[in-house]
Design a protein around this motif. Structure first.
Motif, PDB file in Angstrom:
ATOM      1  N   ASP A  94      30.885  28.773  39.017  1.00 62.96           N
ATOM      2  CA  ASP A  94      29.508  29.231  38.567  1.00 62.96           C
ATOM      3  C   ASP A  94      29.375  30.712  39.514  1.00 62.96           C
ATOM      4  O   ASP A  94      29.761  30.605  40.851  1.00 62.96           O
ATOM      5  N   LEU A  95      28.534  31.498  39.031  1.00 68.31           N
ATOM      6  CA  LEU A  95      28.069  32.660  39.896  1.00 68.31           C
ATOM      7  C   LEU A  95      27.166  32.415  41.182  1.00 68.31           C
ATOM      8  O   LEU A  95      27.460  33.142  41.925  1.00 68.31           O
ATOM      9  N   VAL A 116      29.387  33.482  44.905  1.00 72.63           N
ATOM     10  CA  VAL A 116      30.271  34.155  44.107  1.00 72.63           C
ATOM     11  C   VAL A 116      29.632  35.757  43.828  1.00 72.63           C
ATOM     12  O   VAL A 116      30.336  36.674  43.972  1.00 72.63           O
ATOM     13  N   ALA A 117      28.568  35.703  43.348  1.00 74.99           N
ATOM     14  CA  ALA A 117      27.784  36.940  42.918  1.00 74.99           C
ATOM     15  C   ALA A 117      27.288  37.883  44.091  1.00 74.99           C
ATOM     16  O   ALA A 117      27.755  39.095  43.975  1.00 74.99           O
ATOM     17  N   ASP A 118      27.312  37.388  45.262  1.00 78.28           N
ATOM     18  CA  ASP A 118      27.182  38.220  46.396  1.00 78.28           C
ATOM     19  C   ASP A 118      28.471  38.819  47.145  1.00 78.28           C
ATOM     20  O   ASP A 118      28.640  39.853  47.458  1.00 78.28           O
ATOM     21  N   ALA A 146      31.044  39.676  44.866  1.00 79.28           N
ATOM     22  CA  ALA A 146      31.185  40.581  43.809  1.00 79.28           C
ATOM     23  C   ALA A 146      30.432  41.885  44.326  1.00 79.28           C
ATOM     24  O   ALA A 146      30.790  43.095  44.239  1.00 79.28           O
ATOM     25  N   ALA A 147      29.245  41.632  44.685  1.00 75.30           N
ATOM     26  CA  ALA A 147      28.556  42.806  45.159  1.00 75.30           C
ATOM     27  C   ALA A 147      28.830  43.464  46.379  1.00 75.30           C
ATOM     28  O   ALA A 147      28.955  44.671  46.471  1.00 75.30           O
ATOM     29  N   ALA A 196      33.805  43.848  39.781  1.00 73.10           N
ATOM     30  CA  ALA A 196      33.159  42.923  38.648  1.00 73.10           C
ATOM     31  C   ALA A 196      33.495  41.319  39.061  1.00 73.10           C
ATOM     32  O   ALA A 196      34.441  41.139  39.629  1.00 73.10           O
ATOM     33  N   VAL A 197      32.618  40.654  38.458  1.00 72.76           N
ATOM     34  CA  VAL A 197      32.607  39.352  38.970  1.00 72.76           C
ATOM     35  C   VAL A 197      33.723  38.451  38.250  1.00 72.76           C
ATOM     36  O   VAL A 197      34.260  37.660  38.960  1.00 72.76           O
ATOM     37  N   VAL A 226      36.445  39.077  40.795  1.00 73.55           N
ATOM     38  CA  VAL A 226      36.343  38.306  41.903  1.00 73.55           C
ATOM     39  C   VAL A 226      36.707  36.808  41.563  1.00 73.55           C
ATOM     40  O   VAL A 226      37.399  36.109  42.683  1.00 73.55           O
ATOM     41  N   ARG A 227      36.371  36.330  40.493  1.00 76.87           N
ATOM     42  CA  ARG A 227      36.530  34.926  40.343  1.00 76.87           C
ATOM     43  C   ARG A 227      38.118  34.868  40.350  1.00 76.87           C
ATOM     44  O   ARG A 227      38.734  33.781  40.458  1.00 76.87           O
TER      45      ARG A 227
END
Length: 128
Positions: free
Chosen positions: A39-40, A75-77, A79-80, A85-86, A89-90
């Motif tokens: 999950d993000l 995970v979202a952080d 990527a930022a 792109a997310v 990163v995944r």
């Protein structure tokens, strides 16, 4: 038609643009992580003894992810922070997870309402 010499500057690039690398280049053309997706808002944490320098085949982005994950980070952080792109990163995190360099901790699922309560709400709305 004249070919441009190597290293020639294009008018659509400037010094602030930095290196331009396509996302599929970073992932080797892969679009799915080597392990199950996450999950993000999942938190990533690097292992205490995680040393990406001793791992062959890792890219600079892999190493940067391990460094950023020395403390729990979403995970979202990540990527930022990497400006990627997310999905990319995944895939990169999946590589690190498969090698045991990071662990991923999913947030606990929020308490969802009981099905009977949801059915009662729907019935009440229909009655209106």
């Amino acid at each position: 038609m004249r070919a441009e010499p190597p290293g020639a500057q294009h008018e659509w690039l400037d010094a602030a643009a930095g290196p331009v690398v396509r996302p599929y280049t970073l992932t080797g053309g892969r679009v799915r992580p080597a392990v199950d997706g996450f999950d993000l808002v999942a938190f990533v944490l690097a292992g205490a003894a995680a040393d990406p320098a001793g791992q062959p085949g890792l890219q600079p982005e892999h190493r940067r992810l391990v460094e950023l994950a020395r403390r729990p980070v979403a995970v979202a952080d990540l990527a930022a922070d990497l400006d990627l792109a997310v999905g990319v990163v995944r895939v990169l995190l999946g590589d690190l997870l498969a090698r045991g360099l990071v662990s991923v901790h999913e947030p606990p699922a929020a308490g969802l309402p009981d099905n009977d309560i949801l059915k009662a709400v729907v019935s009440g709305l229909r009655a209106l």
